[in-house]
Design an enzyme around this catalytic site. Structure first.
Site, PDB file in Angstrom:
ATOM      1  N   ASN A 144      14.911  24.226  19.279  1.00 33.42           N
ATOM      2  CA  ASN A 144      15.646  24.943  19.380  1.00 33.42           C
ATOM      3  C   ASN A 144      15.256  26.164  18.203  1.00 33.42           C
ATOM      4  O   ASN A 144      16.186  26.588  17.987  1.00 33.42           O
ATOM      5  CB  ASN A 144      16.918  24.519  18.672  1.00 33.42           C
ATOM      6  CG  ASN A 144      17.228  23.250  17.055  1.00 33.42           C
ATOM      7  OD1 ASN A 144      16.652  23.738  16.956  1.00 33.42           O
ATOM      8  ND2 ASN A 144      18.038  22.715  17.190  1.00 33.42           N
ATOM      9  N   SER A 300      -9.372  -7.944   5.374  1.00 35.61           N
ATOM     10  CA  SER A 300      -9.472  -8.301   3.804  1.00 35.61           C
ATOM     11  C   SER A 300      -8.157  -8.925   3.687  1.00 35.61           C
ATOM     12  O   SER A 300      -7.899  -9.997   3.193  1.00 35.61           O
ATOM     13  CB  SER A 300      -9.511  -6.650   3.734  1.00 35.61           C
ATOM     14  OG  SER A 300     -10.214  -6.194   3.275  1.00 35.61           O
ATOM     15  N   GLU A 321      -0.572   3.747   8.396  1.00 34.85           N
ATOM     16  CA  GLU A 321       0.479   2.302   7.289  1.00 34.85           C
ATOM     17  C   GLU A 321       1.603   3.072   8.287  1.00 34.85           C
ATOM     18  O   GLU A 321       3.097   1.950   7.755  1.00 34.85           O
ATOM     19  CB  GLU A 321       0.720   2.316   6.178  1.00 34.85           C
ATOM     20  CG  GLU A 321      -0.916   1.961   5.874  1.00 34.85           C
ATOM     21  CD  GLU A 321      -2.244   2.862   5.245  1.00 34.85           C
ATOM     22  OE1 GLU A 321      -1.665   4.135   5.747  1.00 34.85           O
ATOM     23  OE2 GLU A 321      -3.140   2.718   5.499  1.00 34.85           O
ATOM     24  N   ASP A 378     -13.969  -1.802  -6.518  1.00 37.84           N
ATOM     25  CA  ASP A 378     -13.636  -0.916  -5.635  1.00 37.84           C
ATOM     26  C   ASP A 378     -12.881   0.122  -6.458  1.00 37.84           C
ATOM     27  O   ASP A 378     -12.530   1.495  -5.942  1.00 37.84           O
ATOM     28  CB  ASP A 378     -12.882  -1.347  -4.280  1.00 37.84           C
ATOM     29  CG  ASP A 378     -13.686  -1.807  -3.600  1.00 37.84           C
ATOM     30  OD1 ASP A 378     -14.675  -1.914  -3.360  1.00 37.84           O
ATOM     31  OD2 ASP A 378     -13.151  -2.356  -2.793  1.00 37.84           O
ATOM     32  N   GLN A 382      -7.867   1.591  -4.481  1.00 37.26           N
ATOM     33  CA  GLN A 382      -7.568   0.646  -3.677  1.00 37.26           C
ATOM     34  C   GLN A 382      -6.757  -1.163  -4.631  1.00 37.26           C
ATOM     35  O   GLN A 382      -6.238  -1.397  -3.714  1.00 37.26           O
ATOM     36  CB  GLN A 382      -8.843  -0.947  -3.627  1.00 37.26           C
ATOM     37  CG  GLN A 382     -10.066   0.585  -3.373  1.00 37.26           C
ATOM     38  CD  GLN A 382     -10.439   1.691  -2.012  1.00 37.26           C
ATOM     39  OE1 GLN A 382      -9.762   1.022  -1.024  1.00 37.26           O
ATOM     40  NE2 GLN A 382     -10.011   2.475  -2.352  1.00 37.26           N
TER      41      GLN A 382
END
Lengths: 579, 579
Positions: A144, A300, A321, A378, A382
């Site tokens: 619209n 993992s 996700e 890491d 993370q």
């Protein structure tokens, strides 16, 4: 008003829905992804005879089911919408469940707005639906041209949107959304397609009422002259529509198998994320409603162990996700029990979907792995360090944080049985088994892991820091200080009784958590103490500086949450209370 | 290894960057959206002479700048990456700032992974960059076909991705990412284009080492035989590259104007969201580095008042909250002070971007409007009830919650001066002016709004519930009970001293907040009390049931956080302490 023609044709000629039996599993689904079109949805319910005028006119009143945006308080509404960009991703989950798990031929109709196509989550949905070839999914986009505050990015030029949907593997049509024949033909063609179908319908906001039609500045506003508008639209009419009923739901079978529950022996070291994978695979065997989804990190989170045993009930959602959690919300509308996993840090990507899931009273189970600084090299991107806080602040949620593999199995089973939003936090590193396989753990429980009967201080922890606390208690014992250790594995709901007993019976409390200081275990315990008016002093050890990379033990030490820091904090605390 | 050829050609022939002067505003930007390719990035720094072998070999060690994923601890890194799907959206913000605000001809190069193209946020970036015609943005997509746990959705078929990018208005090329001439030609063509350019480069993971090349199962794992791999790659070489230096940064001017600070008179009723709009427009006049972004709700957040005054520094981000926050993070890398606003509920969509922003040490200012049940009829999907909890749990964040328009102006100015992540929570409803325009408020402060000198109880609140608390204090006064009222407008950092003084001087504390009970004002205060070992009992009033639609006052009452409930809670609390 822009989508009224689109929905009128749908209700008259295509929707198969028994409004007297919303629980009929053969019903089509209709999701208003543009939840602010609730007046249209409720008017359709009225036309279908599901509600009466009095209820319709209670729109947005206190206590009415006719809320500003649809919620499942209405039996014909599957999920709450109103945060744009969620209805289509959730519908992908419904369509996945119906087609892939149930072999049903029902259809999932979704009314989308054009403004919400700016949300990336919509494109996660287009991508996944095309990939999964969900021909039972039909997205009707009400183009619209006007958003809340003015023109959309593309206005009536649907070419870019349609080209993108087509590139995602959808069957696309661009039509005039007020041309009833064109709408009818588009639905017919959509049902013929062997792909998910998107209909980009150019419409006019406020269609049919000259005072507002295609004019900016009237979003969500009542008409100045509703009587004139009714006249212009053809006067008072008692429109009713006979909606076609579906057939019988097709029965389907999922095998259940008596599989031995995973268990771990004292002396072993096992990461709770590994136990999650084992437990999930086991639950898939004993409960045929269990399904699992993962965000491309199944090696993992160890969701891959479920995938290996139950490939038919495992959904690889890739690195999306939002679509993962949305799919879980969609699947549970059909009675499935979805477990969705990723790194805890990356679940933050789907936070708005979890928030809305709570408004939907959805039954979803989330698992976040790799939490805290203890993941090591890491680095901080993370590390989930805010997951307890953010997920505790979800209505009715359960937050569990096991420290032992046997406990993980028991708690995951409790999550399976619990209806609502529950979250389990798992640890990357291996930790020693401390509980027996027969021990029971429950939502809202805690465990006193060590107590001398005459403890000077209490250490409260969960997960990786429970093991640090046990080491600290050993070291304190060598110094002649008896420390009680409480495993607060159920962070929400919390076992206030055990906390208060510790406050009463010992001189000081220390909480230790691999999480920021805000909203985690420390504040949970503080809340219990302050509400009880306890004067027992609490020391909160938590992560308070931005971590970097390094070995887990170095990072735990740098954060001040390892055994040595707990010992030092205990000595300081006891010094203060003069024990 | 898959992207080494792509980056080698970039460094040799195209990048313009002075590694000795990373602060040079004329430098190109290079963002590794696939942050896990950090070994490549650091090797490039080594080749460019920016770091030495010893530092390179400290990769992932404790204390090293060579973290597992890049962070701005390295002066050549603009923003932390490692949560996939963020580098490109942030780069859109950098490119917007450089081209639209500064008229710079620098280029923003982004190395993307193929797996991360599953994230919707990447498509928000494609959409916005195409819309804004950011020809200074070049996305190099390393299509190595393998994600962490196996093949990607599209593997080497780049046609769908390229078609979508093209439909978003990008100039797209599909090449062999190990063909140096093809790479060179693609960069040259990208720079010729008047659109943002995407190069989809088909590559092999582990390229050049047969033991791992294009093989699954080696993601993030060290090689079994690194010596053999070095030999296979041509033996030990001391590769160095001369990176071209940029010219001088182009100067640019932004007007600053002496505009009167907004102020409000006692007797007026003004929504703090309105004051936000006024204050933002004012700050835009007195500080030329202030820019504003909004998620297509500027007529609700009142960011439109800034847009009206400073259209050149206002960015309409449409309904794409991830891209909005990402753009803010990008813009602040170039010294701009971005204020980004939406409904507080919808900022939850961008939570992972805020989380990562903290790891980037980013300087961004967020405003969430329409918080709590007090928004009324729109219902729970539009109510931020978790924003304090989630945003407190962001490293180093500031969370402010004004209750008055003059206070809003002062606090927004404090946010402007503060470097870091700060959040202001504003209220939909109008509330009476309670502070003078000259009054000062600071981050970490609080205000005792009412005190008799001999108070029986303390009410602690902020925002809408501060007004309920004042009404409750009036009602309590009529009953002969003197209540202190504390405005805890700085929820984080919190003014512990004032809270502890109240705990010491009055018999009981009550916190009242239009927010879930977890992680908000109540737990903040509880933390202060428990750490001090205070025995003063705390009652926490907060939202504990799922709200619906209705008038604000009905919803405040239903949630038990209106004046009447505060009075009742105060009487119960005083009864308990025997006052």
């Amino acid at each position: 008003m822009s989508a009224a023609d689109l929905m009128a044709v749908l209700f008259s000629n295509y929707l198969r829905y028994d409004f007297d039996a919303p629980e009929n599993k053969a019903n089509d689904h209709l999701v208003f992804s543009k939840g602010h079109a609730s007046p249209l949805l409720y008017s359709l319910y009225k036309a279908a005879g599901a509600i009466d005028d009095a209820e319709l006119l209670s729109f947005r009143e206190f206590g009415s089911r006719m809320q500003g945006h649809p919620t499942p308080e209405l039996p014909w509404v599957d999920v709450a919408t109103g945060s744009l960009g969620q209805g289509l991703p959730i519908s992908v989950g419904i369509a996945l469940a119906a087609s892939r798990l149930e072999g049903s031929d029902l259809r999932v109709w979704v009314l989308c707005g054009d403004s919400e196509l700016a949300e990336g989550s919509m494109w996660e949905a287009f991508e996944h639906a095309g990939y999964a070839k969900l021909k039972n999914l039909i997205a009707v986009v009400d183009v619209n041209r006007l958003g809340q505050r003015g023109p959309t990015m593309h206005e009536w030029d649907t070419s870019s949107l349609a080209a993108r949907a087509a590139a995602c593997g959808w069957y696309v049509q661009e039509i005039d959304g007020h041309d009833l024949e064109a709408i009818d033909a588009a639905y017919a063609a959509a049902l013929e397609s062997d792909k998910p179908a998107a209909i980009f319908a150019r419409t006019k906001k406020g269609s049919g009422v000259a005072a507002v039609e295609d004019k900016d500045g009237f979003h969500g506003k009542p008409l100045d002259d509703p009587e004139a508008a009714i006249e212009e639209l053809g006067g008072n009419r008692e429109v009713s529509v006979e909606v076609a009923k579906p057939g019988e739901a097709r029965p389907f079978e999922v095998a259940r198998a008596a599989v031995e529950r995973p268990s771990y022996e004292s002396g072993e070291s096992v990461a709770t994320r590994g136990a999650y994978g084992d437990a999930l695979a086991w639950l898939g065997s004993i409960d045929e409603r269990v399904v699992a989804l993962d965000g491309e990190v199944g090696n993992s989170t160890y969701a891959e162990r479920f995938a290996a045993k139950h490939p038919d009930r495992f959904f690889e959602m890739y690195i999306a996700e939002q679509q993962m959690v949305a799919s879980a919300v969609g699947m549970q509308t059909r009675g499935w029990k979805p477990f969705a996993s990723s790194f805890g840090a990356f679940l933050s990507r789907a936070y708005d979907f979890v928030r809305m899931g709570a408004i939907s009273a959805a039954d979803i189970k989330l698992c976040g792995s790799h939490v805290g600084v203890s993941i090591g090299p890491d680095g901080p991107s993370q590390m989930a360090l805010e997951d307890i806080a953010s997920l505790r602040a979800v209505f009715g949620s359960v937050v569990l944080y096991p420290s032992d593999p046997n406990q993980t199995v028991a708690l995951l089973d409790a999550m399976r049985e619990h209806h609502g939003i529950s979250y389990m936090r798992t640890t990357r590193e291996k930790t020693p088994v401390i509980y027996g396989a027969e021990q029971s753990f429950e939502i809202g429980g805690s465990e006193v892991v060590r107590s001398s009967g005459d403890d000077a201080i209490t250490l409260i922890a969960a997960g990786i820091t429970l093991h640090e606390s046990l080491r600290a208690a050993d070291a304190l014992a060598e110094k002649g200080i008896a420390a009680r250790v409480v495993d607060l594995y159920s962070v929400k709901p919390v076992d206030a009784e055990t906390v208060l007993a510790a406050a009463k019976e010992t001189g000081a409390l220390i909480t230790v958590e691999d999480h920021w200081a805000e909203g985690g275990i420390g504040e949970t315990v503080a809340g219990v103490l302050a509400e009880a008016g306890s004067s027992t002093r609490l020391t909160r050890l938590a992560v308070t500086e931005r971590p970097g990379s390094g070995p887990p033990e170095a990072l735990l030490a740098a954060a001040g949450i390892d055994a040595a820091h707990i010992v030092a904090a205990a000595e300081r605390a006891l010094d203060l209370v003069g024990v």
